[in-house]
Design a protein around this motif. Structure first.
Motif, mmCIF file in Angstrom:
data_model
loop_
_atom_site.group_PDB
_atom_site.id
_atom_site.type_symbol
_atom_site.label_atom_id
_atom_site.label_comp_id
_atom_site.label_asym_id
_atom_site.label_seq_id
_atom_site.Cartn_x
_atom_site.Cartn_y
_atom_site.Cartn_z
ATOM 1 N N PRO A 55 44.631 16.699 37.708
ATOM 2 C CA PRO A 55 43.205 16.526 37.408
ATOM 3 C C PRO A 55 42.551 17.780 36.837
ATOM 4 C CG PRO A 55 43.721 15.616 39.562
ATOM 5 C CD PRO A 55 44.946 16.336 39.096
ATOM 6 N N ASN A 56 42.931 18.964 37.333
ATOM 7 C CA ASN A 56 42.342 20.202 36.812
ATOM 8 C C ASN A 56 42.767 20.461 35.375
ATOM 9 O OD1 ASN A 56 40.612 21.397 38.878
ATOM 10 N ND2 ASN A 56 42.470 21.375 40.113
ATOM 11 N N THR A 57 43.977 20.088 35.011
ATOM 12 C CA THR A 57 44.424 20.242 33.619
ATOM 13 C C THR A 57 43.595 19.357 32.706
ATOM 14 O OG1 THR A 57 46.656 20.922 34.218
ATOM 15 C CG2 THR A 57 46.376 19.911 32.042
ATOM 16 N N LEU A 58 43.398 18.109 33.091
ATOM 17 C CA LEU A 58 42.561 17.213 32.279
ATOM 18 C C LEU A 58 41.145 17.753 32.162
ATOM 19 C CD1 LEU A 58 43.720 13.714 33.550
ATOM 20 C CD2 LEU A 58 44.235 14.795 31.335
ATOM 21 N N ARG A 59 40.621 18.256 33.257
ATOM 22 C CA ARG A 59 39.256 18.781 33.277
ATOM 23 C C ARG A 59 39.092 19.957 32.320
ATOM 24 N NH1 ARG A 59 38.899 19.450 38.678
ATOM 25 N NH2 ARG A 59 38.659 17.224 38.890
ATOM 26 N N VAL A 60 40.010 20.925 32.373
ATOM 27 C CA VAL A 60 39.881 22.094 31.507
ATOM 28 C C VAL A 60 40.112 21.729 30.047
ATOM 29 C CG1 VAL A 60 42.252 22.964 31.752
ATOM 30 C CG2 VAL A 60 40.417 24.539 31.191
ATOM 31 N N LEU A 61 41.036 20.835 29.764
ATOM 32 C CA LEU A 61 41.270 20.440 28.372
ATOM 33 C C LEU A 61 40.045 19.756 27.785
ATOM 34 C CD1 LEU A 61 44.993 19.259 28.494
ATOM 35 C CD2 LEU A 61 44.074 21.416 27.598
ATOM 36 N N ARG A 62 39.379 18.935 28.596
ATOM 37 C CA ARG A 62 38.141 18.292 28.121
ATOM 38 C C ARG A 62 37.034 19.339 27.912
ATOM 39 N NH1 ARG A 62 39.400 13.936 32.185
ATOM 40 N NH2 ARG A 62 40.262 12.239 30.941
ATOM 41 N N GLU A 63 36.935 20.275 28.858
ATOM 42 C CA GLU A 63 35.890 21.302 28.763
ATOM 43 C C GLU A 63 36.024 22.174 27.536
ATOM 44 O OE1 GLU A 63 34.661 23.751 31.994
ATOM 45 O OE2 GLU A 63 34.560 22.066 33.390
ATOM 46 N N VAL A 79 38.752 31.159 30.652
ATOM 47 C CA VAL A 79 37.864 30.076 30.241
ATOM 48 C C VAL A 79 37.605 29.063 31.349
ATOM 49 C CG1 VAL A 79 38.360 30.227 27.771
ATOM 50 C CG2 VAL A 79 39.772 28.748 29.230
ATOM 51 N N TYR A 80 38.375 29.139 32.427
ATOM 52 C CA TYR A 80 38.219 28.137 33.488
ATOM 53 C C TYR A 80 38.773 28.715 34.782
ATOM 54 C CZ TYR A 80 38.319 23.442 35.605
ATOM 55 O OH TYR A 80 38.102 22.344 36.390
ATOM 56 N N THR A 81 38.035 28.557 35.865
ATOM 57 C CA THR A 81 38.474 29.020 37.177
ATOM 58 C C THR A 81 38.241 27.903 38.180
ATOM 59 O OG1 THR A 81 37.835 31.284 36.608
ATOM 60 C CG2 THR A 81 38.163 30.801 38.941
ATOM 61 N N ILE A 84 42.694 29.835 40.884
ATOM 62 C CA ILE A 84 43.423 29.851 39.616
ATOM 63 C C ILE A 84 42.472 30.156 38.468
ATOM 64 C CG2 ILE A 84 44.848 28.502 38.027
ATOM 65 C CD1 ILE A 84 45.849 26.974 40.530
ATOM 66 N N VAL A 85 42.897 31.079 37.631
ATOM 67 C CA VAL A 85 42.133 31.476 36.450
ATOM 68 C C VAL A 85 42.962 31.105 35.220
ATOM 69 C CG1 VAL A 85 41.026 33.381 35.225
ATOM 70 C CG2 VAL A 85 41.135 33.408 37.741
ATOM 71 N N ASP A 86 42.414 30.198 34.392
ATOM 72 C CA ASP A 86 43.081 29.818 33.147
ATOM 73 C C ASP A 86 42.509 30.633 32.003
ATOM 74 O OD1 ASP A 86 44.831 27.895 34.182
ATOM 75 O OD2 ASP A 86 43.361 26.287 33.982
ATOM 76 N N LEU A 87 43.402 31.182 31.189
ATOM 77 C CA LEU A 87 43.020 31.977 30.021
ATOM 78 C C LEU A 87 43.425 31.240 28.746
ATOM 79 C CD1 LEU A 87 44.275 34.054 32.366
ATOM 80 C CD2 LEU A 87 43.562 35.705 30.702
ATOM 81 N N VAL A 88 42.666 31.415 27.685
ATOM 82 C CA VAL A 88 43.119 30.919 26.387
ATOM 83 C C VAL A 88 44.216 31.870 25.921
ATOM 84 C CG1 VAL A 88 40.987 29.774 25.696
ATOM 85 C CG2 VAL A 88 41.341 32.175 25.106
ATOM 86 N N ALA A 89 45.131 31.349 25.124
ATOM 87 C CA ALA A 89 46.228 32.188 24.665
ATOM 88 C C ALA A 89 46.665 31.755 23.274
ATOM 89 C CB ALA A 89 47.396 32.118 25.634
ATOM 90 N N ARG A 90 47.229 32.701 22.572
ATOM 91 C CA ARG A 90 47.723 32.455 21.217
ATOM 92 C C ARG A 90 49.243 32.439 21.241
ATOM 93 N NH1 ARG A 90 48.976 35.730 16.694
ATOM 94 N NH2 ARG A 90 48.563 37.626 17.881
ATOM 95 N N TYR A 91 49.825 31.400 20.645
ATOM 96 C CA TYR A 91 51.277 31.282 20.519
ATOM 97 C C TYR A 91 51.794 32.367 19.574
ATOM 98 C CZ TYR A 91 55.732 29.436 18.812
ATOM 99 O OH TYR A 91 57.038 29.287 18.442
ATOM 100 N N VAL A 106 47.355 32.195 37.796
ATOM 101 C CA VAL A 106 46.883 32.296 36.429
ATOM 102 C C VAL A 106 47.600 31.241 35.593
ATOM 103 C CG1 VAL A 106 48.601 34.039 35.757
ATOM 104 C CG2 VAL A 106 46.423 33.937 34.574
ATOM 105 N N GLY A 107 46.885 30.710 34.620
ATOM 106 C CA GLY A 107 47.476 29.771 33.674
ATOM 107 C C GLY A 107 47.071 30.159 32.269
ATOM 108 N N ALA A 108 47.834 29.670 31.289
ATOM 109 C CA ALA A 108 47.506 29.968 29.891
ATOM 110 C C ALA A 108 47.414 28.667 29.113
ATOM 111 C CB ALA A 108 48.549 30.882 29.274
ATOM 112 N N ILE A 109 46.286 28.489 28.451
ATOM 113 C CA ILE A 109 46.062 27.322 27.611
ATOM 114 C C ILE A 109 46.473 27.711 26.199
ATOM 115 C CG2 ILE A 109 44.370 25.662 26.771
ATOM 116 C CD1 ILE A 109 42.697 26.540 29.315
ATOM 117 N N VAL A 110 47.619 27.180 25.775
ATOM 118 C CA VAL A 110 48.201 27.524 24.481
ATOM 119 C C VAL A 110 48.150 26.280 23.603
ATOM 120 C CG1 VAL A 110 50.176 28.552 23.304
ATOM 121 C CG2 VAL A 110 49.785 29.047 25.734
#
Length: 150
Positions: free
Chosen positions: A137-145, A81-83, A101-108, A22-26
């Motif tokens: 590459p997956n980090t760049l991909r999800v940030l663009r998405e 938001v991204y798997t 890997i499942v990335d979730l949006v997250a609030r600081y 799991v990852g968190a996009i903060v």
């Protein structure tokens, strides 16, 4: 090279089954929280912070725990938001790592960023700063998405 160790259940390297990560996009003030990975896989690359889901944890609980452990930052994890699949083979064609890997949006919420656990570094980074770093590459991909940096 030693043969893969098949005796350790849930092992990261040379697993018997895919592991759930799991990852968190903060994002805070036009910057995203990233870590430079200190261990394989992807050692040395900047990536969304996160790690393995432990038995009995929800994705949300795992994301909140992992981000606190790796960065010292408390978050409130939201929706996925991204798997993606992460599969790495060794030179002999054996599966060295296999994660879903499942990335979730997250609030600081709070906390000062510091690298800990298996992160070699941790920072809030603007899109223009990310362009000059070795980023997974997956980090760049999800940030663009999700439209970060647009």
């Amino acid at each position: 090279m030693n043969p893969p160790d098949k005796t350790k259940p849930g092992k990261r390297e040379y697993p018997d089954y895919p592991r759930v990560g799991v990852g968190a996009i903060v994002i805070e003030k036009d910057k995203v929280l990233l870590v430079r990975r200190g261990i394989a896989p992807s050692r040395g690359l900047w990536a969304i912070p996160g790690g393995s889901v432990e038995i009995g944890e929800t994705l949300k609980e795992a994301a909140e725990r992992e981000i606190l452990e790796e960065t010292g930052v408390r978050i409130e994890a939201g929706r996925p938001v991204y798997t993606f699949d992460f599969i790495e083979k060794d030179g002999g064609g054996n599966i060295r790592f296999h994660y879903v890997i499942v990335d979730l949006v997250a609030r600081y919420l709070d906390g000062d960023v510091r690298a800990a656990d298996d992160a070699a570094d941790a920072k809030w980074l603007a899109w223009k700063e990310i362009q000059n770093l070795p980023v997974s590459p997956n980090t760049l991909r999800v940030l663009r998405e999700i439209g970060f940096g647009s």
